[in-house]
Scaffold this motif. Structure first.
Motif, PDB file in Angstrom:
ATOM      1  N   SER A   1       8.696   5.618   2.417  1.00 38.75           N
ATOM      2  CA  SER A   1       7.917   6.207   1.503  1.00 38.75           C
ATOM      3  C   SER A   1       7.812   7.658   1.889  1.00 38.75           C
ATOM      4  CB  SER A   1       6.417   5.474   1.625  1.00 38.75           C
ATOM      5  OG  SER A   1       6.425   4.458   0.757  1.00 38.75           O
ATOM      6  N   LEU A   2       7.807   7.987   3.057  1.00 40.68           N
ATOM      7  CA  LEU A   2       7.854   9.429   3.625  1.00 40.68           C
ATOM      8  C   LEU A   2       9.358  10.038   2.958  1.00 40.68           C
ATOM      9  CD1 LEU A   2       7.216   9.364   7.341  1.00 40.68           C
ATOM     10  CD2 LEU A   2       5.883  10.449   5.545  1.00 40.68           C
ATOM     11  N   SER A   3      10.183   9.426   2.663  1.00 41.80           N
ATOM     12  CA  SER A   3      11.459   9.895   2.044  1.00 41.80           C
ATOM     13  C   SER A   3      11.004  10.314   0.546  1.00 41.80           C
ATOM     14  CB  SER A   3      12.440   8.950   1.989  1.00 41.80           C
ATOM     15  OG  SER A   3      13.451   9.351   1.096  1.00 41.80           O
ATOM     16  N   THR A   4      10.117   9.487  -0.122  1.00 37.26           N
ATOM     17  CA  THR A   4       9.791   9.869  -1.483  1.00 37.26           C
ATOM     18  C   THR A   4       8.970  11.012  -1.539  1.00 37.26           C
ATOM     19  OG1 THR A   4       9.957   7.646  -1.890  1.00 37.26           O
ATOM     20  CG2 THR A   4       8.589   8.937  -3.342  1.00 37.26           C
ATOM     21  N   ILE A   5       8.013  11.029  -0.444  1.00 41.31           N
ATOM     22  CA  ILE A   5       7.123  12.263  -0.355  1.00 41.31           C
ATOM     23  C   ILE A   5       7.900  13.509  -0.078  1.00 41.31           C
ATOM     24  CG2 ILE A   5       5.069  13.204   0.749  1.00 41.31           C
ATOM     25  CD1 ILE A   5       4.153  10.192   1.343  1.00 41.31           C
TER      26      ILE A   5
ATOM     27  N   VAL B   1       0.662  -1.172   0.096  1.00 40.64           N
ATOM     28  CA  VAL B   1       0.056   0.030   0.009  1.00 40.64           C
ATOM     29  C   VAL B   1       0.887   1.462   0.080  1.00 40.64           C
ATOM     30  CG1 VAL B   1      -1.306   1.333   1.471  1.00 40.64           C
ATOM     31  CG2 VAL B   1      -2.043  -0.973   1.117  1.00 40.64           C
ATOM     32  N   ILE B   2       1.873   1.161   0.821  1.00 35.52           N
ATOM     33  CA  ILE B   2       2.708   2.393   0.723  1.00 35.52           C
ATOM     34  C   ILE B   2       3.623   2.524  -0.452  1.00 35.52           C
ATOM     35  CG2 ILE B   2       4.964   3.478   2.167  1.00 35.52           C
ATOM     36  CD1 ILE B   2       3.951   2.023   4.628  1.00 35.52           C
ATOM     37  N   MET B   3       3.853   1.659  -0.778  1.00 36.99           N
ATOM     38  CA  MET B   3       4.723   1.684  -2.347  1.00 36.99           C
ATOM     39  C   MET B   3       3.936   2.332  -3.246  1.00 36.99           C
ATOM     40  SD  MET B   3       7.764   0.845  -2.330  1.00 36.99           S
ATOM     41  CE  MET B   3       8.991  -0.065  -1.225  1.00 36.99           C
ATOM     42  N   LEU B   4       2.764   1.600  -3.263  1.00 39.57           N
ATOM     43  CA  LEU B   4       1.485   2.400  -4.315  1.00 39.57           C
ATOM     44  C   LEU B   4       1.148   3.701  -4.327  1.00 39.57           C
ATOM     45  CD1 LEU B   4      -0.935  -0.789  -4.477  1.00 39.57           C
ATOM     46  CD2 LEU B   4       0.602   0.156  -6.383  1.00 39.57           C
ATOM     47  N   LEU B   5       1.329   4.038  -3.028  1.00 40.13           N
ATOM     48  CA  LEU B   5       0.920   5.438  -2.510  1.00 40.13           C
ATOM     49  C   LEU B   5       2.139   6.376  -3.059  1.00 40.13           C
ATOM     50  CD1 LEU B   5      -0.436   7.947  -1.167  1.00 40.13           C
ATOM     51  CD2 LEU B   5       0.735   7.189   0.977  1.00 40.13           C
ATOM     52  N   GLY B   6       3.444   5.925  -2.846  1.00 37.69           N
ATOM     53  CA  GLY B   6       4.355   6.917  -3.104  1.00 37.69           C
ATOM     54  C   GLY B   6       4.627   6.871  -4.553  1.00 37.69           C
ATOM     55  N   HIS B   7       4.020   5.798  -5.326  1.00 35.13           N
ATOM     56  CA  HIS B   7       4.271   5.621  -6.687  1.00 35.13           C
ATOM     57  C   HIS B   7       2.978   6.410  -7.324  1.00 35.13           C
ATOM     58  CE1 HIS B   7       6.395   3.171  -9.694  1.00 35.13           C
ATOM     59  NE2 HIS B   7       5.507   3.418 -10.514  1.00 35.13           N
TER      60      HIS B   7
END
Length: 709
Positions: free
Chosen positions: A678-682, A164-170
């Motif tokens: 994922s926070l890093s991506t955001i 879920v977090i990966m999909l959100l980041g994507h």
């Protein structure tokens, strides 16, 4: 009618839109930056089609989030961590494994197919790391569910959260990248849905795609021009801001060229179509933006290399982690720590760090009338310490203006009126300058008759019963008349000098010169404030060049330089250790533009695809050069910040995930690792979005620099 005045410095016409061999749009780096080659992304190369993928990943995220809730709630390990009991009813224990498998196959598919693609291309990167992490978690969870492995390896809840977090980041990334293509979308939207073609006495509504060269179209007030063309009837203020970035409407009348997508604000125009479809200026701009967004840059290659190194770093760390924990007699912990390392190390943020910044920078530039053809040119602009301007058509307007009238034996207005009467029928640039000045000053111009011109002598006419002659030095020699005293100082300034004679007697002198753009002084001062040396190069005589140089406060002047020798002057500056940006009109300056560290074609107007330049300025404002420098520096700052954040985060978190602090009782949970990743991506995505605050209009850039001083 042939005219015989001394010609001003010739200024070549712009080349037409050149067809460029577009750089390869599909960079199969295997990084998250462009997603090329990922089958799970439907093979989208470069940044094309991001709108579809935004919808795809939005749906995937929300559906998998809903499925994840029962997976997490019915996961025994999660229940144990929070201290509650899993609801008991027939089949309850199989909810997490079954739905977790659905999530692995469906939600994890983009990452798994991306991983396969990276293996095939032998370019391991982020997708392989994600695929590896979720696969290890999936296998370990089934092992725990079936009782083959320790029950602590029940990772269903962590697998669900990870996907879920990966999909959100994507989704966040794809949405950000989709926004960067809005410049292209807005350019395409400039063209009207229908055009009004004039067929004899009838008006026929047709699609702009159906127009052909030579067609006559009617553009009503407030309507968009459907194709590039020449005005055959009418006069209107045309809003060209969407193409050139210039905010003020420009007056266009019969004989002037207009560009597809511009708007006739106040009056209707009849336009003869000269270019349609892919040959229009608008299409040229779209090509440039597309090429720039798809071109690989040095910074992008650094990010790709970093992602590849990070894969081997993560894989090495995972192997060491597995071996170390196994040797310590904790095989279950070895699996947990190994999976956590693989999860944490996914270079989501690293892959996003560069391409997102460059894409946003390219889009901001396009909206400000700065068209970046080559990303390397944009990156290099921040290091430029010398800007070399071509004079004619760049710092000056490239057309003569009547600067001064000195009367002798007549009033100044009378001298101007008689000169304009003699020049009224001529299309020569000097004649137009004289007539324009008379019109601007509201001088009543009498009608001239028996107008004739003689090569090298000038023009002659009968006006109010007198013979009026206007010409240069040869006219004075022939008539034996003496020149006015001011001519000596004018000549030193490099001005063009004409004398007006009435019945053989000099009644005044006219000083004509190439008009300096009012924005040029601001551009030079602002460049000096940035510590950049300003150099001017011209084919004009030294007197002309030095006069303009003094007026603008330019540091160095190269005068009397032939077009073919301009590139050697650029090389001379480079030998002095300078990083040189060459600013020219892209015609005679092509070799110099190619030689320079950054070639900038200015004042291209409709000719937006000049091959030798890395950057094309759609407007003729030399202050736009400052916009390029400011954009380059701002983009570089964002790239550097994002790279440090992304790489630094991984270098710190991977050892923590491996359990380096386990001896003092700190172990980074896998779920926390996934959230942090994922926070890093955001964070990287939001940091890049700050570039959208940049106002790249020339006047705004100069004002910002002035405020900074």
């Amino acid at each position: 009618m042939q005219h015989s005045h001394p010609s001003p410095t010739p200024h070549g016409a712009h080349t037409g839109i050149a067809e460029h061999d577009a750089p390869e749009a599909h960079h199969d780096h295997g990084t998250h930056g462009d997603h090329s080659g990922h089958e799970g992304h439907s093979g989208h190369g470069g940044h094309a089609g991001h709108g579809d993928h935004v919808g795809q990943f939005r749906r995937l995220f929300w559906i998998n989030l809903i499925i994840a809730v029962p997976v997490v709630v019915f996961s025994p390990m999660f229940a144990m961590l929070l201290g509650y009991s899993v609801p008991e009813f027939p089949g309850a224990l199989w909810i997490a494994p079954v739905l977790g498998t659905v999530m692995y196959i469906w939600g994890g598919r983009p990452f798994l197919t991306g991983a396969v693609s990276e293996i095939r291309s032998r370019q391991p990167g982020m997708m392989l790391l994600i695929g590896l992490a979720i696969t290890v978690a999936f296998i370990a969870s089934w092992g725990a569910t079936l009782g083959i492995l320790d029950h602590q390896l029940d990772f269903w809840w962590e697998l669900a959260l990870l996907i879920v977090i990966m999909l959100l980041g994507h989704w966040v990334e794809m949405r950000s990248l989709a926004q960067t293509t809005s410049a292209l979308d807005s350019l395409a939207a400039l063209l009207p849905d229908m055009a009004e073609r004039i067929d004899g006495d009838e008006l026929v509504s047709v699609s702009p795609n159906e127009l052909q060269r030579g067609d006559l179209v009617l553009v009503r007030p407030g309507a968009s021009v459907p194709a590039d063309g020449t005005i055959r009837e009418g006069r209107a203020d045309v809003d060209e801001s969407m193409v050139t970035g210039e905010s003020r409407p420009v007056t266009r009348s019969t004989g002037d060229s207009v560009v597809a997508g511009t708007v006739a604000t106040d009056s209707s125009l009849r336009i003869e179509v000269t270019a349609t479809g892919d040959d229009t200026a608008l299409a040229g701009i779209q090509r440039l933006v597309t090429e720039a967004q798809n071109s690989s840059s040095r910074a992008q290659r650094i990010a790709d290399t970093a992602a590849a190194w990070l894969f081997w770093f993560a894989l090495g760390a995972a192997v060491i982690t597995a071996v170390t924990w196994s040797l310590l007699g904790m095989p279950d912990e070895a699996v947990v720590r190994t999976v956590t390392v693989l999860v944490i190390a996914c270079p989501h943020a690293l892959g996003l760090a560069i391409p997102l910044v460059v894409s946003i920078a390219t889009e901001r530039a396009a909206r400000g009338g700065v068209l970046v053809k080559d990303r390397l040119a944009l990156e290099a602009m921040r290091t430029v310490d010398a800007v070399l301007f071509d004079k004619t058509g760049t710092l000056t307007k490239g057309e003569p203006v009547l600067a001064e009238v000195i009367p002798r034996h007549a009033e100044a207005a009378e001298v101007l009126a008689l000169a304009a009467a003699a020049e009224a029928e001529s299309e020569h640039p000097l004649a137009r300058a004289i007539v324009s000045k008379a019109q601007a000053d509201g001088v009543r111009v009498p009608t001239g008759t028996d107008i004739s011109s003689t090569p090298a002598l000038g023009v002659s006419a009968q006006v109010d019963g007198h013979q009026i002659r206007v010409g240069g030095p040869r006219l004075l020699e022939e008539t034996g008349a003496g020149e006015i005293e001011e001519a000596v100082s004018w000549r030193e300034e490099g001005a063009i000098i004409l004398h007006v004679l009435r019945d053989g007697e000099v009644i005044g002198g006219l000083k004509l010169s190439d008009e300096v753009r009012p924005e040029s002084r601001e551009a030079v001062d602002a460049l000096h404030s940035l510590g950049v040396e300003v150099v001017m190069i011209t084919g004009d005589a030294e007197a002309v060049a030095n006069s303009v140089g003094r007026e603008l406060g330019i540091d160095r002047v190269f005068a009397g330089v032939r077009p073919e020798d301009k590139s050697s002057k650029v090389a001379q500056l480079q030998k002095e250790g300078k990083k040189v940006a060459m600013v020219g009109d892209g015609v005679n300056d092509a070799p110099a533009l190619a030689q320079a560290d950054v070639g900038i074609a200015i004042g291209a107007g409709t000719d937006v695809a000049i091959a030798s330049a890395g950057v094309v300025l759609a407007s003729s404002d030399p202050r736009s050069v400052l916009s390029v420098i400011e954009l380059s520096r701002a983009a570089y700052r964002k790239m550097k910040q994002n790279l440090w954040w992304a790489a630094g985060y991984n270098l710190i978190s991977v050892p923590l995930a491996a359990g380096i602090l386990a001896p003092i009782g700190f172990v980074l949970p896998m779920s926390v690792g996934a959230v942090l990743m994922s926070l890093s991506t955001i964070v990287v995505a939001l940091n890049a979005q700050l570039l959208r605050r940049l106002d790249l209009r020339p006047e705004a850039t100069v004002a910002a620099l002035r405020d900074r001083r």
